[in-house]
Scaffold this motif. Structure first.
Motif, PDB file in Angstrom:
ATOM      1  N   TRP A 133     -11.406   7.567   1.720  1.00  0.00           N
ATOM      2  CA  TRP A 133     -11.706   7.592   3.404  1.00  0.00           C
ATOM      3  C   TRP A 133     -11.478   5.531   3.920  1.00  0.00           C
ATOM      4  O   TRP A 133     -11.024   5.548   4.700  1.00  0.00           O
ATOM      5  N   LEU A 134     -12.503   4.650   1.995  1.00  0.00           N
ATOM      6  CA  LEU A 134     -12.466   3.627   2.837  1.00  0.00           C
ATOM      7  C   LEU A 134     -10.337   3.108   2.393  1.00  0.00           C
ATOM      8  O   LEU A 134     -10.726   2.097   3.460  1.00  0.00           O
ATOM      9  N   ALA A 135     -10.086   4.165   1.685  1.00  0.00           N
ATOM     10  CA  ALA A 135      -8.344   3.323   1.649  1.00  0.00           C
ATOM     11  C   ALA A 135      -7.982   3.616   3.225  1.00  0.00           C
ATOM     12  O   ALA A 135      -7.063   2.629   3.461  1.00  0.00           O
ATOM     13  N   SER A 136      -8.354   4.603   3.768  1.00  0.00           N
ATOM     14  CA  SER A 136      -7.364   4.704   5.172  1.00  0.00           C
ATOM     15  C   SER A 136      -7.674   4.012   6.002  1.00  0.00           C
ATOM     16  O   SER A 136      -7.434   3.647   7.401  1.00  0.00           O
ATOM     17  N   ILE A 137      -9.765   3.461   6.039  1.00  0.00           N
ATOM     18  CA  ILE A 137      -9.148   2.298   6.664  1.00  0.00           C
ATOM     19  C   ILE A 137      -8.852   0.858   6.167  1.00  0.00           C
ATOM     20  O   ILE A 137      -8.551   0.597   8.089  1.00  0.00           O
ATOM     21  N   VAL A 138      -8.584   0.811   5.427  1.00  0.00           N
ATOM     22  CA  VAL A 138      -8.099  -0.695   4.890  1.00  0.00           C
ATOM     23  C   VAL A 138      -6.637  -0.172   5.622  1.00  0.00           C
ATOM     24  O   VAL A 138      -6.116  -1.453   5.776  1.00  0.00           O
ATOM     25  N   GLU A 139      -5.570   0.450   4.919  1.00  0.00           N
ATOM     26  CA  GLU A 139      -4.677   0.850   5.453  1.00  0.00           C
ATOM     27  C   GLU A 139      -4.467   0.839   7.193  1.00  0.00           C
ATOM     28  O   GLU A 139      -3.488  -0.027   7.299  1.00  0.00           O
ATOM     29  N   ARG A 140      -5.194   1.073   7.754  1.00  0.00           N
ATOM     30  CA  ARG A 140      -5.484   1.630   9.287  1.00  0.00           C
ATOM     31  C   ARG A 140      -5.200  -0.349   9.963  1.00  0.00           C
ATOM     32  O   ARG A 140      -4.800  -0.212  10.485  1.00  0.00           O
ATOM     33  N   ASN A 141      -6.206  -1.060   8.857  1.00  0.00           N
ATOM     34  CA  ASN A 141      -6.375  -2.032   9.348  1.00  0.00           C
ATOM     35  C   ASN A 141      -5.625  -3.209   8.706  1.00  0.00           C
ATOM     36  O   ASN A 141      -5.473  -4.348   8.846  1.00  0.00           O
ATOM     37  N   TRP A 142      -4.359  -2.903   7.142  1.00  0.00           N
ATOM     38  CA  TRP A 142      -3.526  -3.745   7.517  1.00  0.00           C
ATOM     39  C   TRP A 142      -2.566  -4.120   7.532  1.00  0.00           C
ATOM     40  O   TRP A 142      -2.482  -5.385   8.048  1.00  0.00           O
ATOM     41  N   SER A 184      -3.094  -5.444  10.648  1.00  0.00           N
ATOM     42  CA  SER A 184      -3.344  -6.998  11.423  1.00  0.00           C
ATOM     43  C   SER A 184      -4.104  -7.902  10.176  1.00  0.00           C
ATOM     44  O   SER A 184      -3.308  -9.062  10.526  1.00  0.00           O
ATOM     45  N   ILE A 185      -3.506  -7.583   8.805  1.00  0.00           N
ATOM     46  CA  ILE A 185      -4.317  -8.823   8.260  1.00  0.00           C
ATOM     47  C   ILE A 185      -3.237  -8.842   7.940  1.00  0.00           C
ATOM     48  O   ILE A 185      -2.190 -10.350   7.962  1.00  0.00           O
ATOM     49  N   GLU A 186      -1.701  -8.604   7.736  1.00  0.00           N
ATOM     50  CA  GLU A 186      -0.715  -9.322   7.678  1.00  0.00           C
ATOM     51  C   GLU A 186      -0.086 -10.402   9.065  1.00  0.00           C
ATOM     52  O   GLU A 186       0.481 -11.167   9.137  1.00  0.00           O
ATOM     53  N   ARG A 187      -0.046  -9.446  10.313  1.00  0.00           N
ATOM     54  CA  ARG A 187      -0.404 -10.519  11.269  1.00  0.00           C
ATOM     55  C   ARG A 187      -1.326 -11.754  11.245  1.00  0.00           C
ATOM     56  O   ARG A 187       0.103 -13.269  11.023  1.00  0.00           O
ATOM     57  N   GLN A 188      -2.357 -11.734  10.930  1.00  0.00           N
ATOM     58  CA  GLN A 188      -3.231 -13.150  10.207  1.00  0.00           C
ATOM     59  C   GLN A 188      -2.517 -13.854   9.205  1.00  0.00           C
ATOM     60  O   GLN A 188      -3.167 -15.353   9.072  1.00  0.00           O
ATOM     61  N   SER A 189      -2.527 -13.155   8.190  1.00  0.00           N
ATOM     62  CA  SER A 189      -1.099 -13.962   7.306  1.00  0.00           C
ATOM     63  C   SER A 189      -0.285 -14.940   8.100  1.00  0.00           C
ATOM     64  O   SER A 189       0.274 -16.131   6.953  1.00  0.00           O
ATOM     65  N   ARG A 190       0.372 -14.794   8.683  1.00  0.00           N
ATOM     66  CA  ARG A 190       0.943 -15.895   9.108  1.00  0.00           C
ATOM     67  C   ARG A 190       0.735 -17.119  10.065  1.00  0.00           C
ATOM     68  O   ARG A 190       1.453 -18.149   9.572  1.00  0.00           O
ATOM     69  N   GLU A 205     -11.412 -14.430   3.676  1.00  0.00           N
ATOM     70  CA  GLU A 205     -11.818 -13.979   4.667  1.00  0.00           C
ATOM     71  C   GLU A 205     -11.347 -13.600   5.685  1.00  0.00           C
ATOM     72  O   GLU A 205     -12.428 -12.128   6.188  1.00  0.00           O
ATOM     73  N   SER A 206     -10.511 -12.187   5.431  1.00  0.00           N
ATOM     74  CA  SER A 206      -9.804 -11.349   6.258  1.00  0.00           C
ATOM     75  C   SER A 206     -10.372 -10.006   6.280  1.00  0.00           C
ATOM     76  O   SER A 206     -10.607  -9.714   6.439  1.00  0.00           O
ATOM     77  N   LEU A 207     -10.691  -9.533   4.277  1.00  0.00           N
ATOM     78  CA  LEU A 207     -11.269  -8.798   3.886  1.00  0.00           C
ATOM     79  C   LEU A 207     -12.249  -8.475   4.577  1.00  0.00           C
ATOM     80  O   LEU A 207     -13.022  -7.161   4.383  1.00  0.00           O
ATOM     81  N   ALA A 208     -13.272  -9.790   3.931  1.00  0.00           N
ATOM     82  CA  ALA A 208     -14.250  -9.734   4.085  1.00  0.00           C
ATOM     83  C   ALA A 208     -14.876  -8.737   6.054  1.00  0.00           C
ATOM     84  O   ALA A 208     -15.777  -8.322   6.128  1.00  0.00           O
ATOM     85  N   ASP A 209     -14.230  -9.747   6.941  1.00  0.00           N
ATOM     86  CA  ASP A 209     -14.475  -9.595   8.293  1.00  0.00           C
ATOM     87  C   ASP A 209     -13.878  -7.516   8.449  1.00  0.00           C
ATOM     88  O   ASP A 209     -14.688  -7.404   9.263  1.00  0.00           O
ATOM     89  N   MET A 210     -12.864  -7.500   8.107  1.00  0.00           N
ATOM     90  CA  MET A 210     -12.577  -6.082   7.683  1.00  0.00           C
ATOM     91  C   MET A 210     -13.514  -5.021   7.465  1.00  0.00           C
ATOM     92  O   MET A 210     -13.988  -3.849   8.238  1.00  0.00           O
ATOM     93  N   LEU A 211     -13.853  -5.740   6.770  1.00  0.00           N
ATOM     94  CA  LEU A 211     -15.221  -4.781   5.839  1.00  0.00           C
ATOM     95  C   LEU A 211     -16.210  -4.508   5.646  1.00  0.00           C
ATOM     96  O   LEU A 211     -17.393  -4.234   5.233  1.00  0.00           O
ATOM     97  N   LEU A 222     -19.525 -11.941  -0.505  1.00  0.00           N
ATOM     98  CA  LEU A 222     -19.404 -11.575  -2.233  1.00  0.00           C
ATOM     99  C   LEU A 222     -19.149 -10.503  -2.851  1.00  0.00           C
ATOM    100  O   LEU A 222     -18.086 -11.152  -3.446  1.00  0.00           O
ATOM    101  N   ASP A 223     -19.440  -9.402  -2.485  1.00  0.00           N
ATOM    102  CA  ASP A 223     -18.696  -8.048  -2.410  1.00  0.00           C
ATOM    103  C   ASP A 223     -17.412  -8.507  -2.636  1.00  0.00           C
ATOM    104  O   ASP A 223     -16.721  -8.257  -3.726  1.00  0.00           O
ATOM    105  N   VAL A 224     -16.258  -9.173  -1.891  1.00  0.00           N
ATOM    106  CA  VAL A 224     -15.393  -8.907  -1.038  1.00  0.00           C
ATOM    107  C   VAL A 224     -14.811 -10.423  -2.222  1.00  0.00           C
ATOM    108  O   VAL A 224     -13.519  -9.356  -2.614  1.00  0.00           O
ATOM    109  N   ALA A 225     -15.636 -11.470  -2.537  1.00  0.00           N
ATOM    110  CA  ALA A 225     -15.167 -12.109  -3.592  1.00  0.00           C
ATOM    111  C   ALA A 225     -15.073 -11.834  -4.861  1.00  0.00           C
ATOM    112  O   ALA A 225     -13.592 -12.238  -5.539  1.00  0.00           O
ATOM    113  N   ARG A 226     -16.125 -11.056  -4.855  1.00  0.00           N
ATOM    114  CA  ARG A 226     -16.405 -10.172  -6.516  1.00  0.00           C
ATOM    115  C   ARG A 226     -14.379  -9.394  -6.822  1.00  0.00           C
ATOM    116  O   ARG A 226     -14.101  -9.269  -8.291  1.00  0.00           O
ATOM    117  N   THR A 227     -14.638  -9.084  -5.634  1.00  0.00           N
ATOM    118  CA  THR A 227     -13.983  -7.721  -6.143  1.00  0.00           C
ATOM    119  C   THR A 227     -12.544  -7.860  -5.304  1.00  0.00           C
ATOM    120  O   THR A 227     -12.241  -8.076  -6.982  1.00  0.00           O
TER     121      THR A 227
END
Ligand SMILES: Nc1nc2c(ncn2[C@@H]2O[C@H](COP(=O)(O)OP(=O)(O)OP(=O)(O)O)[C@@H](O)[C@H]2O)c(=O)[nH]1
Ligand SMILES: [Mg+2]
Length: 393
Positions: free
Chosen positions: A142-151, A153-159, A167-173, A181-186
């Motif tokens: 379920w979490l993977a599908s959320i990440v997938e759905r938002n990817w 947008s992450i690709e767009r931001q990466s430009r 930072e982008s992942l932390a916003d999304m998650l 901190l959870d995102v950074a450690r992961t």
């Protein structure tokens, strides 16, 4: 307030657990999908009240003769079946309900009397060990599908030149309860390409699994221990890290009997006394529950909540007071409040837990047990009684 969610396949006893733990009136039934809309209520974890170190007990609702009950939120959701992340059973919308939870109680029918979909079968026919891991898998997918759905947008931001993946992942998650901190450690523990466009499904699934493990720790509640065949509880204990044998049904009966004045019992006690008139049949029923309690040290309902908060989430209970001598607030209530904080929390963290104004105005703190000022870096302990001096007081 800390939030604990009950998850698991249909008919495992989630609502019975919820009912016992909150004393709220909710539907319980021996068929799958009794619960459709989530129930949210207040339950408690149990700890020793600091008043035990004084002459007198607190004498209020939250403290029963030194047994202190600290409020937590409890959420009871619809049953989960394999494939739920793709919409099977009642679908994935209720997986979203789990996103606000700090910890999950995976309620398993240890009796093996319900199949993978929660339909009743002969006790012992279904192997409950199968029900342990699918809940984690469904949550990961379920979490993977959320990440997938938002990817995209992450690709767009990466430009953008100042793109930062963490930072982008932390916003999304943030919505699923993951902190920066959870995102950074992961990310530190994962191997992945710098460029989001090069990420594969495997990278995203690995990220989802790591984040889920970090943000949604799980306690397995081996429920229906009262009718579980020999060996089932042990098999579950081998299959998962943290397993609490329980009888939710038994706890519900005890709380009802205690409320009716028939027994003397506080949630989490290892035993009870019969103090009122009971029929032979009631006595027999109560003694059956007693048998389970003797084997496991209690009914497991309070035990599962306490294990989730104090062991898995590693929290402690701290008690703010205004008067450091009498341990009272402005109205002379003794030890009026209890806050659950992470191990390592400081007096200032407690101040912020009380109120953001108290935190902003924090000047210093006094340890009321020792009646002395403590440094701002002092790590609070289980049962700390603290006076906060704040210019917002
Ligand atoms: N023997 C026994 N039965 C239990 C216990 N806890 C719950 N049950 C029974 O299990 C059945 C299902 O209980 P519920 O609490 O409705 O289960 P649920 O997990 O909420 O089910 P859904 O809402 O359908 O997902 C009911 O018949 C309960 O009485 C227990 O500790 N022992
Ligand atoms: Mg239910």
């Amino acid at each position: 307030m800390l939030s604990i969610a009950l998850a698991g396949k249909p008919n495992a006893g989630k609502s019975t657990f919820y009912k016992a733990a909150t004393m709220a009136d909710v539907d319980v039934g021996n068929y799958p999908f009794t619960t459709i809309d989530a129930n949210r209520g207040v339950s408690h974890v149990r700890t020793e009240c600091p008043c035990l170190d004084r002459e007198e007990r607190c004498g209020d609702d939250n403290c029963r003769d030194g047994k202190r009950y600290v409020p937590v939120e409890l959420i009871d959701v619809a049953g989960l079946v394999p494939g739920a992340h793709e919409g099977r059973g009642l679908g994935n919308q209720f997986l979203d309900e789990l996103s606000t939870a700090d910890v999950i109680l995976n309620v398993v029918d240890a009796s093996g009397g319900t199949d993978a979909e929660g339909e009743p079968v002969e006790v012992g026919e279904h192997d409950p060990v199968e029900d342990v891991h699918f809940v984690e898998e469904e949550m990961d997918l379920w979490l993977a599908s959320i990440v997938e759905r938002n990817w995209e947008s992450i690709e767009r931001q990466s430009r953008s030149p100042d793109f930062k993946l963490d930072e982008s992942l932390a916003d999304m998650l943030a919505g699923v309860g993951a902190s920066e901190l959870d995102v950074a450690r992961t990310l530190r523990d994962l191997e992945y390409p710098e460029d989001p466009i090069a990420w594969t499904d495997e990278h995203r699934e690995a990220l989802a699994t790591e984040i889920r493990q970090r943000t949604k720790p799980l306690v397995v509640v081996a429920n229906k221990a009262d009718i579980a065949p020999d060996g089932n509880i042990e098999a579950l204990q081998e299959a998962a890290d943290v397993v609490v044998p329980a009888t939710a049904d038994g706890e519900l009966a005890l709380r009802n009997a205690a409320q009716a004045g028939v027994i003397d019992y506080d949630p989490g006690d290892p035993d009870f006394d019969i103090v009122g008139d009971v029929s032979d049949q009631q006595r027999e029923g109560l003694n059956r529950i007693r048998g389970v309690m003797e084997e496991y040290g209690g009914t497991g309902v309070q035990g599962a909540l306490d294990t989730a908060v104090y062991d898995l989430l590693d929290h402690l209970t701290a008690y703010p007071v205004q008067n450091e001598t009498h341990w009272t607030d402005g109205q002379e209530n003794v030890l009026p409040d209890a806050f659950l904080l992470r191990q390592g929390a400081t007096p200032k963290d407690l101040a912020y837990a009380v109120h953001s104004d108290i935190g902003d105005g924090y000047i210093h703190a006094v340890d009321a047990r020792e009646n002395r000022r403590i440094s701002d870096e002092t790590e609070l302990e289980e049962g700390s009684v603290i006076k906060i001096v704040s210019d917002a007081n």
